[in-house]
Design an enzyme around this catalytic site. Structure first.
Site, PDB file in Angstrom:
ATOM      1  N   HIS A  86       5.358   5.608  -5.707  1.00 41.34           N
ATOM      2  CA  HIS A  86       4.952   4.232  -5.428  1.00 41.34           C
ATOM      3  C   HIS A  86       4.987   3.446  -6.729  1.00 41.34           C
ATOM      4  O   HIS A  86       4.345   3.831  -7.711  1.00 41.34           O
ATOM      5  CB  HIS A  86       3.533   4.222  -4.847  1.00 41.34           C
ATOM      6  CG  HIS A  86       2.859   2.883  -4.890  1.00 41.34           C
ATOM      7  ND1 HIS A  86       2.807   2.030  -3.805  1.00 41.34           N
ATOM      8  CD2 HIS A  86       2.212   2.244  -5.896  1.00 41.34           C
ATOM      9  CE1 HIS A  86       2.157   0.931  -4.148  1.00 41.34           C
ATOM     10  NE2 HIS A  86       1.776   1.038  -5.418  1.00 41.34           N
ATOM     11  N   ARG A  98       9.816  -5.287  -4.856  1.00 39.59           N
ATOM     12  CA  ARG A  98       8.513  -5.919  -5.017  1.00 39.59           C
ATOM     13  C   ARG A  98       8.604  -7.211  -5.823  1.00 39.59           C
ATOM     14  O   ARG A  98       7.848  -8.164  -5.608  1.00 39.59           O
ATOM     15  CB  ARG A  98       7.551  -4.959  -5.707  1.00 39.59           C
ATOM     16  CG  ARG A  98       6.135  -5.469  -5.810  1.00 39.59           C
ATOM     17  CD  ARG A  98       5.255  -4.474  -6.535  1.00 39.59           C
ATOM     18  NE  ARG A  98       5.114  -3.216  -5.835  1.00 39.59           N
ATOM     19  CZ  ARG A  98       4.283  -3.009  -4.816  1.00 39.59           C
ATOM     20  NH1 ARG A  98       3.533  -4.004  -4.354  1.00 39.59           N
ATOM     21  NH2 ARG A  98       4.188  -1.831  -4.246  1.00 39.59           N
ATOM     22  N   ASP A 117       7.440   1.731   5.185  1.00 36.78           N
ATOM     23  CA  ASP A 117       6.040   1.724   4.738  1.00 36.78           C
ATOM     24  C   ASP A 117       5.136   1.479   5.952  1.00 36.78           C
ATOM     25  O   ASP A 117       4.119   0.789   5.862  1.00 36.78           O
ATOM     26  CB  ASP A 117       5.803   0.667   3.659  1.00 36.78           C
ATOM     27  CG  ASP A 117       4.615   0.990   2.756  1.00 36.78           C
ATOM     28  OD1 ASP A 117       4.088   2.107   2.863  1.00 36.78           O
ATOM     29  OD2 ASP A 117       4.205   0.128   1.969  1.00 36.78           O
TER      30      ASP A 117
END
Length: 392
Positions: free
Chosen positions: A196, A228, A286
């Site tokens: 992660h 991200r 996810d």
């Protein structure tokens, strides 16, 4: 009883043209040019695909099967995944993980949930560990977990560059990777370290540090959430160009927007345009994770829940963006199967599991088989989880 699918536009993941496919006993038995397979007097259910695409079942390398989250308190612990959340999306293989919470969410419960979903029809595996270091395990040791527990195929979702992680050092991460590597070698598993990556300092730097200061290869690490932010995506592209693999997250915050997040379809396009080979890109949902948004001081200001179905939505978005069918299948199925050493997954050929998805004209799952069992027909569930509401 065998099943014969006739006149399917077969992808495995490369296009193979119009084929007939026969399967039974959980596996693919034969493929042949359309009109040439004969099952003789054997009892056989026949389905005419009428030229529609038949693809391998999607492989999702990150799902919080037993729920996750809790960053906003006990009431924000996210729910467990239900069977049809996966099957309706054409997801036939899932890999479960823990995240931030390894106290009220345990590896024992994760393993039990994986077995439950397996009994209901899915193929399931798990990672040992969580965000934390020292790594929590089932048997007291990463290598023992991998050797003695069949469903454990690696370690993860260990956190780096995140204020919720344990701020482990490169030496500590190298020890984790070495135990996973040896466990994989001795058990015939991938031994992957699923990582992660948060939006904190350093990004992927610690992975480079481990590789440069130890004998652990870059391929041992499988970092996720690379879309991200723009900065992390640039790092991820460089990581992939050096021979690593990167994973983009399909689930996105909707009501609470994270201004730095890049949609997975756009991230794929940017990576491909930068020269990253398709073989080094995977996509995960996810699913059932919390998708928290924090302010500059680390305070929670928004929380949503990841969806396993986002993987199928992303698959269609890639096709709409001009990505070739074979490449979209590779990124949502075959690549993850290869990286995680799930050798019976990610393709349609004799010896592979009969995990099949027949798409409709909108490239959405119409029929779904998990190890040869029909789970979805006409876009409707045929099999439900033990405690699922039948109105799903």
């Amino acid at each position: 009883m065998l099943t014969l699918i006739k006149n399917a536009n077969l992808f495995s993941p490369a296009p193979e043209g119009l084929k007939d496919v026969v399967f039974g006993f959980g596996g693919v038995l034969a493929t042949a040019p359309a009109g040439t397979l004969d099952t003789g007097s054997l009892p056989c259910e026949v389905l005419d695909a009428a030229g529609r695409a038949l693809i391998p079942g999607l492989v999702d390398p990150l799902v919080h099967l037993s729920g996750g989250g809790g960053e906003g308190g006990f009431h924000t612990r996210t729910p467990q995944m239900e069977l049809t959340e996966a099957t309706l999306a054409g997801v036939t293989t899932v890999v479960g993980a823990l995240g931030t919470d390894a106290v009220s969410r345990s590896l024992e419960d994760l393993l039990a949930k994986a077995h439950a979903l397996d009994n209901e029809g899915l193929s399931t595996f798990i990672y040992t560990g969580s965000y934390e270091y020292p790594v929590k395990t089932l048997s007291g040791d990463i290598t023992r977990d991998m050797m003695l527990i069949s469903k454990v195929i690696g370690v993860g979702e260990i956190a780096i560059a995140d204020h919720r992680g344990s701020q482990l050092s490169a030496a500590e991460l190298a020890r984790v990777a070495s135990q996973a590597r040896v466990g994989g070698m001795l058990s015939g598993k991938g031994g992957t370290v699923f990582v992660h990556v948060g939006d904190g300092k350093g990004g992927l730097d610690i992975l480079t540090d481990v590789v440069s200061s130890s004998d652990i290869p870059l391929s041992q690490f499988y970092p996720t959430h690379i879309n991200r932010s723009a900065a992390l995506l640039r790092q991820g592209i460089a990581f992939a160009l050096r021979g690593g693999v990167i994973d983009f997250t399909a689930s996105e915050n909707v009501a609470t927007e994270n201004s730095d997040e890049i949609g997975a379809a756009l991230a794929v396009r940017m990576a491909l345009d930068a020269g990253v080979p398709v073989s080094r890109i995977t996509l995960s949902s996810d699913g059932n994770a919390s998708l928290p948004v924090f302010d500059a001081d680390g305070r929670l200001i928004g929380l949503e829940v990841g969806r396993v179905g986002s993987l199928a939505s992303l698959f269609r978005a890639l096709l709409a963006d001009g990505v070739a069918m074979a490449d979209a299948i590779a990124m949502t199925s075959s690549n993850a199967a290869r990286i995680l050493a799930l050798n019976a997954k990610g393709g349609i050929a004799p010896g592979k599991d009969a995990d099949l998805v027949l798409l409709n004209d909108q490239n959405a799952p119409d029929h779904v088989w998990c190890r040869g069992r029909l789970m979805v027909a006409g876009g409707k569930p045929r099999v439900f989880g033990t405690f699922e509401q039948r109105s799903a």
